[in-house]
Design an enzyme around this catalytic site. Sequence first.
Site, PDB file in Angstrom:
ATOM      1  N   ASN A 185       0.872  -1.179   0.000  1.00 23.35           N
ATOM      2  CA  ASN A 185       0.000   0.000   0.000  1.00 23.35           C
ATOM      3  C   ASN A 185       0.907   1.227   0.000  1.00 23.35           C
ATOM      4  OD1 ASN A 185      -1.828   2.033   0.484  1.00 23.35           O
ATOM      5  ND2 ASN A 185      -2.326   1.393   2.567  1.00 23.35           N
ATOM      6  N   LYS A 243       0.110   4.241  -0.375  1.00 19.38           N
ATOM      7  CA  LYS A 243      -0.575   5.427   0.170  1.00 19.38           C
ATOM      8  C   LYS A 243      -0.357   6.634  -0.756  1.00 19.38           C
ATOM      9  CE  LYS A 243      -0.106   3.432   4.723  1.00 19.38           C
ATOM     10  NZ  LYS A 243      -0.158   3.632   6.159  1.00 19.38           N
ATOM     11  N   HIS A 267      -9.571   1.000   4.764  1.00 25.91           N
ATOM     12  CA  HIS A 267      -8.308   1.182   5.492  1.00 25.91           C
ATOM     13  C   HIS A 267      -8.566   2.111   6.686  1.00 25.91           C
ATOM     14  CE1 HIS A 267      -4.237   2.529   6.401  1.00 25.91           C
ATOM     15  NE2 HIS A 267      -3.832   1.430   5.805  1.00 25.91           N
ATOM     16  N   GLU A 296      -7.040   4.549   7.776  1.00 27.57           N
ATOM     17  CA  GLU A 296      -6.888   5.985   7.464  1.00 27.57           C
ATOM     18  C   GLU A 296      -8.139   6.516   6.766  1.00 27.57           C
ATOM     19  OE1 GLU A 296      -3.110   5.600   5.472  1.00 27.57           O
ATOM     20  OE2 GLU A 296      -2.195   5.099   7.399  1.00 27.57           O
ATOM     21  N   GLU A 354      -5.412  -5.095  10.671  1.00 32.44           N
ATOM     22  CA  GLU A 354      -4.442  -4.023  10.873  1.00 32.44           C
ATOM     23  C   GLU A 354      -4.739  -3.292  12.176  1.00 32.44           C
ATOM     24  OE1 GLU A 354      -2.448  -2.897   6.953  1.00 32.44           O
ATOM     25  OE2 GLU A 354      -4.172  -1.583   7.187  1.00 32.44           O
ATOM     26  N   GLY A 361       2.238   2.240  10.780  1.00 36.19           N
ATOM     27  CA  GLY A 361       3.174   3.354  10.627  1.00 36.19           C
ATOM     28  C   GLY A 361       3.848   3.780  11.913  1.00 36.19           C
ATOM     29  N   SER A 414       3.388  -2.172  10.443  1.00 37.01           N
ATOM     30  CA  SER A 414       4.838  -2.137  10.675  1.00 37.01           C
ATOM     31  C   SER A 414       5.536  -3.458  10.381  1.00 37.01           C
ATOM     32  CB  SER A 414       5.145  -1.656  12.095  1.00 37.01           C
ATOM     33  OG  SER A 414       4.653  -0.340  12.279  1.00 37.01           O
TER      34      SER A 414
HETATM   35  C1  PEP Z   1      -0.919   0.121   6.206  1.00 36.04           C
HETATM   36  O1  PEP Z   1      -1.133   1.319   6.259  1.00 36.04           O
HETATM   37  O2  PEP Z   1      -1.700  -0.614   5.592  1.00 36.04           O
HETATM   38  C2  PEP Z   1       0.275  -0.391   6.858  1.00 36.04           C
HETATM   39  C3  PEP Z   1       0.311  -1.645   7.197  1.00 36.04           C
HETATM   40  O3  PEP Z   1       1.287   0.522   7.083  1.00 36.04           O
HETATM   41  P1  PEP Z   1       2.728   0.215   7.749  1.00 36.04           P
HETATM   42  O4  PEP Z   1       3.254  -1.052   7.157  1.00 36.04           O
HETATM   43  O5  PEP Z   1       3.555   1.412   7.393  1.00 36.04           O
HETATM   44  O6  PEP Z   1       2.491   0.098   9.223  1.00 36.04           O
END
Ligand code: PEP
Length: 252
Positions: free
Chosen positions: A11, A13, A97, A99, A168, A174, A214
């Site tokens: 992703n 983003k 997601h 976000e 998630e 993040g 992460s």
């Molecule tokens: C995400 O936003 O889907 C995600 C998993 O981000 P990150 O790997 O940066 O934590």
Amino acid sequence: MKFRKKIIAGNWKMNKTLADAENLASAIKLDLADCREVDVVLCPPFTALKTVGEVIADTHIKLGAQNMHWETSGAFTGEISPAMLRDLFCRYVIIGHSERRSIFGETDAMINRKLRAALAANLTPILCVGEALQERDSGRAVDVVRQQLTADLDGLKDEAKSIVIAYEPVWAIGTGRTATPEQAQEMHAHIRGVISELAGEEAASAVRIQYGGSVKPSNAAEIFRQPDVDGGLIGGASLEARSFVEIVKASG
Ligand code: PEP
């Protein structure tokens, strides 16, 4: 246990100009063009879908979008329809997601409409669910995820097995803070249990559940080794070819 092919999605983003996106996709292609053991999906921003799609056209790597609207066309300024994504040869679309939920106010009802529209357009949705930190700290994580799944998948019993679910935890996205393999496994098993209640045992054993939050080359293998973890949704570490490729290889 049913065999479930692992699936790793990047992703990107709101990152990468067109030139950067082309370079990143080309670098990933060098290593993963022939990868068949794992499904690999790249989800660049809308502006780079066509270019990235062209780079990976002759490979096993698939294209995904990060969001879409549920309507086919009309007066929805700034939105993108499922048919438009199909036009660009997208096969996957990330839906709900965290976000999108927290920054853009997406509700479970909206997510349910998006899931229905994606499936109707033959796009495979990657449905994101996960609890916030205070929900985990107060012992409500499993209930929150159950509520999300129940509302998001309302009326989608037969289709549930065709959806990819991404667990998630919001506190891990993040932040550099990853769920432990045990925490991930526990929640993934819970999600599979909820799918069994909503859509039956067969759907539950077929549905693929990614972990996201992460994931890095250093922690990927241990997380992917858990029996109910079927791959990952990768944010930050998907923005660099080497780390993304290492994560894909850790899943094989
Ligand atoms: C995400 O936003 O889907 C995600 C998993 O981000 P990150 O790997 O940066 O934590």
